[in-house]
Design a protein around this motif. Sequence first.
Motif, PDB file in Angstrom:
ATOM      1  N   UNK A 281      31.585  62.158  48.176  1.00  0.00           N
ATOM      2  CA  UNK A 281      31.098  63.136  49.124  1.00  0.00           C
ATOM      3  C   UNK A 281      29.648  62.844  49.509  1.00  0.00           C
ATOM      4  N   UNK A 282      28.897  62.312  48.567  1.00  0.00           N
ATOM      5  CA  UNK A 282      27.494  61.987  48.857  1.00  0.00           C
ATOM      6  C   UNK A 282      27.420  60.934  49.956  1.00  0.00           C
ATOM      7  N   UNK A 283      28.229  59.891  49.827  1.00  0.00           N
ATOM      8  CA  UNK A 283      28.208  58.803  50.812  1.00  0.00           C
ATOM      9  C   UNK A 283      28.704  59.302  52.162  1.00  0.00           C
ATOM     10  N   UNK A 284      29.703  60.145  52.179  1.00  0.00           N
ATOM     11  CA  UNK A 284      30.183  60.690  53.441  1.00  0.00           C
ATOM     12  C   UNK A 284      29.106  61.521  54.131  1.00  0.00           C
ATOM     13  N   UNK A 285      28.321  62.254  53.359  1.00  0.00           N
ATOM     14  CA  UNK A 285      27.222  63.022  53.943  1.00  0.00           C
ATOM     15  C   UNK A 285      26.158  62.095  54.522  1.00  0.00           C
TER      16      UNK A 285
ATOM     17  N   UNK B  87      19.936  58.033  41.329  1.00  0.00           N
ATOM     18  CA  UNK B  87      18.827  57.304  41.944  1.00  0.00           C
ATOM     19  C   UNK B  87      19.167  56.923  43.384  1.00  0.00           C
ATOM     20  N   UNK B  88      18.136  56.680  44.160  1.00  0.00           N
ATOM     21  CA  UNK B  88      18.322  56.290  45.562  1.00  0.00           C
ATOM     22  C   UNK B  88      19.056  54.957  45.649  1.00  0.00           C
ATOM     23  N   UNK B  89      18.768  54.038  44.740  1.00  0.00           N
ATOM     24  CA  UNK B  89      19.447  52.738  44.763  1.00  0.00           C
ATOM     25  C   UNK B  89      20.945  52.886  44.483  1.00  0.00           C
ATOM     26  N   UNK B  90      21.322  53.863  43.685  1.00  0.00           N
ATOM     27  CA  UNK B  90      22.748  54.106  43.410  1.00  0.00           C
ATOM     28  C   UNK B  90      23.453  54.601  44.660  1.00  0.00           C
ATOM     29  N   UNK B  91      22.833  55.515  45.382  1.00  0.00           N
ATOM     30  CA  UNK B  91      23.427  56.014  46.631  1.00  0.00           C
ATOM     31  C   UNK B  91      23.516  54.884  47.648  1.00  0.00           C
ATOM     32  N   UNK B  92      22.502  54.026  47.709  1.00  0.00           N
ATOM     33  CA  UNK B  92      22.521  52.887  48.629  1.00  0.00           C
ATOM     34  C   UNK B  92      23.668  51.938  48.274  1.00  0.00           C
TER      35      UNK B  92
ATOM     36  N   UNK C 102      26.889  51.032  50.644  1.00  0.00           N
ATOM     37  CA  UNK C 102      27.233  49.655  51.017  1.00  0.00           C
ATOM     38  C   UNK C 102      28.650  49.291  50.579  1.00  0.00           C
ATOM     39  N   UNK C 103      29.060  49.766  49.409  1.00  0.00           N
ATOM     40  CA  UNK C 103      30.416  49.490  48.924  1.00  0.00           C
ATOM     41  C   UNK C 103      31.459  50.172  49.810  1.00  0.00           C
ATOM     42  N   UNK C 104      31.187  51.393  50.232  1.00  0.00           N
ATOM     43  CA  UNK C 104      32.136  52.103  51.082  1.00  0.00           C
ATOM     44  C   UNK C 104      32.233  51.450  52.457  1.00  0.00           C
ATOM     45  N   UNK C 105      31.119  51.030  53.004  1.00  0.00           N
ATOM     46  CA  UNK C 105      31.142  50.355  54.304  1.00  0.00           C
ATOM     47  C   UNK C 105      31.928  49.053  54.207  1.00  0.00           C
ATOM     48  N   UNK C 106      31.742  48.295  53.127  1.00  0.00           N
ATOM     49  CA  UNK C 106      32.498  47.054  52.939  1.00  0.00           C
ATOM     50  C   UNK C 106      33.994  47.336  52.794  1.00  0.00           C
TER      51      UNK C 106
END
Length: 162
Positions: free
Chosen positions: A1-5, A23-28, A32-36
């Motif tokens: 849900x975080x990535x979708x937001x 962390x911000x790097x975890x969300x990043x 990136x994994x979801x986009x791939x």
Amino acid sequence: MIVLAVLRHDQRLADMAGGNNVSESTVRRWRDELIALLAAQAPCLDRALKRVAKQGGEVVLIDGTLIPTRRRTGKADRQNYSGEYRHHGLHFLAVTDEKGRLIWISAARPGRTHDITAARHDHILAHLRAAGLSALADLGFRGLDNDARDPVIVTGCRPRPA
């Protein structure tokens, strides 16, 4: 849900990370994994056009659009400015079936890219001929096909103002 937001509502990574105790790097990384993953699921142009032809379709619709983005600073900003829309963004070329359902979308290009340039870069005509389809295209595609005897592209005509 975080990535979708992050993707849908353009939420900042730091805001989403701080509000969810990651962390911000975890969300990043998640983004990136979801986009791939989504990119791997997307059909290539050849398969999409062959599926339309197999289902009895004869015509596809082609149009380019600009997805607005935030203005970046420096020289990198200039390539994303579209003079046509007078806005910064990324250019996408979309191919739909006769009913307007999306069957393929191109990779993101700088906003200054014109529709005809994107179509030539993606070799749209070669893919259409291989699938045996015709295309009804926006006026931006005038002159895409120089062979008048091979009517692969049928361009629309804008009505004259009264």
